[in-house]
Write an enzyme that holds these catalytic residues in place. Structure first.
Site, PDB file in Angstrom:
ATOM      1  N   HIS A   1      45.278  -8.963   5.835  1.00 33.94           N
ATOM      2  CA  HIS A   1      45.950  -8.897   4.532  1.00 33.94           C
ATOM      3  C   HIS A   1      45.094  -8.043   3.601  1.00 33.94           C
ATOM      4  CE1 HIS A   1      42.943 -11.851   3.428  1.00 33.94           C
ATOM      5  NE2 HIS A   1      43.397 -12.696   4.349  1.00 33.94           N
TER       6      HIS A   1
ATOM      7  N   GLY B   1      43.054  -8.734   1.385  1.00 41.45           N
ATOM      8  CA  GLY B   1      41.646  -9.152   1.271  1.00 41.45           C
ATOM      9  C   GLY B   1      40.791  -8.480   2.338  1.00 41.45           C
ATOM     10  N   HIS B   2      41.313  -8.424   3.578  1.00 44.53           N
ATOM     11  CA  HIS B   2      40.570  -7.748   4.652  1.00 44.53           C
ATOM     12  C   HIS B   2      40.442  -6.256   4.337  1.00 44.53           C
ATOM     13  CE1 HIS B   2      42.315 -11.179   7.119  1.00 44.53           C
ATOM     14  NE2 HIS B   2      41.032 -11.287   7.371  1.00 44.53           N
TER      15      HIS B   2
ATOM     16  N   GLN C   1      35.042 -21.685  17.102  1.00 44.71           N
ATOM     17  CA  GLN C   1      34.971 -22.198  15.739  1.00 44.71           C
ATOM     18  C   GLN C   1      36.163 -23.081  15.357  1.00 44.71           C
ATOM     19  OE1 GLN C   1      34.996 -17.993  14.122  1.00 44.71           O
ATOM     20  NE2 GLN C   1      36.135 -18.937  12.453  1.00 44.71           N
TER      21      GLN C   1
ATOM     22  N   SER D   1      44.613 -15.449   2.245  1.00 44.74           N
ATOM     23  CA  SER D   1      44.095 -16.032   3.478  1.00 44.74           C
ATOM     24  C   SER D   1      45.174 -15.952   4.545  1.00 44.74           C
ATOM     25  CB  SER D   1      43.742 -17.512   3.225  1.00 44.74           C
ATOM     26  OG  SER D   1      43.658 -18.200   4.458  1.00 44.74           O
TER      27      SER D   1
HETATM   28  O1  PAF Z   1      36.001 -15.302   8.472  1.00 47.94           O
HETATM   29  C1  PAF Z   1      36.480 -15.096   9.605  1.00 47.94           C
HETATM   30  O2  PAF Z   1      37.539 -14.499   9.755  1.00 47.94           O
HETATM   31  C2  PAF Z   1      35.738 -15.613  10.828  1.00 47.94           C
HETATM   32  O3  PAF Z   1      35.134 -16.833  10.574  1.00 47.94           O
HETATM   33  C3  PAF Z   1      34.713 -14.599  11.398  1.00 47.94           C
HETATM   34  C4  PAF Z   1      33.616 -14.308  10.408  1.00 47.94           C
HETATM   35  C5  PAF Z   1      35.447 -13.313  11.761  1.00 47.94           C
HETATM   36  C6  PAF Z   1      34.085 -15.169  12.664  1.00 47.94           C
HETATM   37  O4  PAF Z   1      35.040 -15.442  13.633  1.00 47.94           O
END
Ligand code: PAF
Length: 283
Positions: A34, A36-37, A61, A187
């Site tokens: 999005h 933000g990226h 994660q 997000s």
């Molecule tokens: O913020 C994120 O999108 C993730 O936590 C990251 C830093 C790419 C690690 O998978």
């Protein structure tokens, strides 16, 4: 933009780049890109000659019962956005490329202290997963600079400590949160909100701002302020996980400080939203 999926190809490509004396900035992401990226990529371009974005939905994660399987995967649209944003390389490895089968569980990187509490408490093991994949990405890419969003305040603190503790020669750049006009932090997980929830979602940032104003004005009854903010979020239809006031380094907040950070996580329908606000004491 050149897309690479294998570490060996990536290494060859980047070796060539380095031999030409060019610098490299990494933007790690899990895709579903999005605005933000795209800000991260814009910032990365200011810091290095070439930009590489990684897209990897990192299983390590996500906890049991979390949204690993349903996490939005939108590679084609992401590639178009990256190309338009002037990204030079995409690294898009498969799970086995990042976590090749070795004996037993994969080695994990644990960053003590900052990984605990807040999201670390609600999502046990989450920051170990983040620290592990970021360490691997740093080893694969060996960038000069890496950019991360400040929306993930605790994650950024984890990565800053990781880089110091493990002596990575990488400059970490934190990029301010990009928000919709109504204040909602962008997000990938906002995609889980229904239209009605999306209208309510701006209440998270509004609550942080209202609490921040009291704090800035000298109300340092931290527990009471957090309690009131949680109650307000519940009134607005959220299921709050936490609202906490911390010092900017995530230590306990100090009464006589001039700066604090307010951090919150709350569920709204299927979405788990997080946000934060750095507050300065009024002059
Ligand atoms: O913020 C994120 O999108 C993730 O936590 C990251 C830093 C790419 C690690 O998978």
């Amino acid at each position: 933009m050149k897309t690479l999926t294998l570490v060996t190809d990536l290494r060859k490509e980047l070796q060539q780049l380095r031999s030409e004396g060019l610098t490299l900035a990494l933007v790690p992401t899990m895709g579903n890109l999005h605005q933000g990226h795209l800000r991260l990529i814009e910032e990365a371009r200011r810091h290095a000659d070439r930009v590489i974005t990684s897209i990897f939905v990192n299983p390590l994660q996500f906890g049991p019962g979390e949204d690993f399987d349903s996490y939005p995967r939108t590679l084609e649209a992401d590639c178009e956005k990256l190309t338009a944003a002037g990204c030079d390389y995409l690294f898009n490895p498969g799970v086995e490329e990042v976590y090749p089968k070795t004996q037993g569980e994969p080695t994990r990187v644990v960053v003590p202290g900052v990984s605990e509490g807040l999201c670390g408490h609600k999502r046990p093991g989450h920051f170990d997963g983040v620290a592990t994949v970021v360490t691997k990405l740093f080893n694969f890419v060996q960038p000069d600079v890496a950019c991360f969003g400040q929306k993930d305040y605790q994650q950024l603190a984890v990565i800053r400590k990781l880089v110091v503790d493990l002596a990575f020669p990488i400059k970490i750049v934190g990029v301010p949160t990009h928000r919709s006009p109504d204040g909602l932090a962008l997000s990938s997980r906002n995609a889980y909100l229904t239209a009605d929830e999306r209208r309510k979602a701006s209440g998270l940032y509004a609550t942080l701002k209202a609490t921040g104003q009291k704090l800035a004005a000298g109300n340092t009854h931290f527990h009471e302020l957090s309690h009131q903010a949680r109650a307000r979020l519940a009134e607005l239809g959220f299921s709050p996980e936490y609202v906490e006031i911390r010092s900017p380094d995530l230590g306990p907040p100090q009464q006589n400080a001039n700066q604090w950070v307010l951090l919150a996580a709350a569920r709204l329908g299927k979405a788990r939203l997080i946000d934060n606000l750095v507050v300065h004491r009024d002059e």
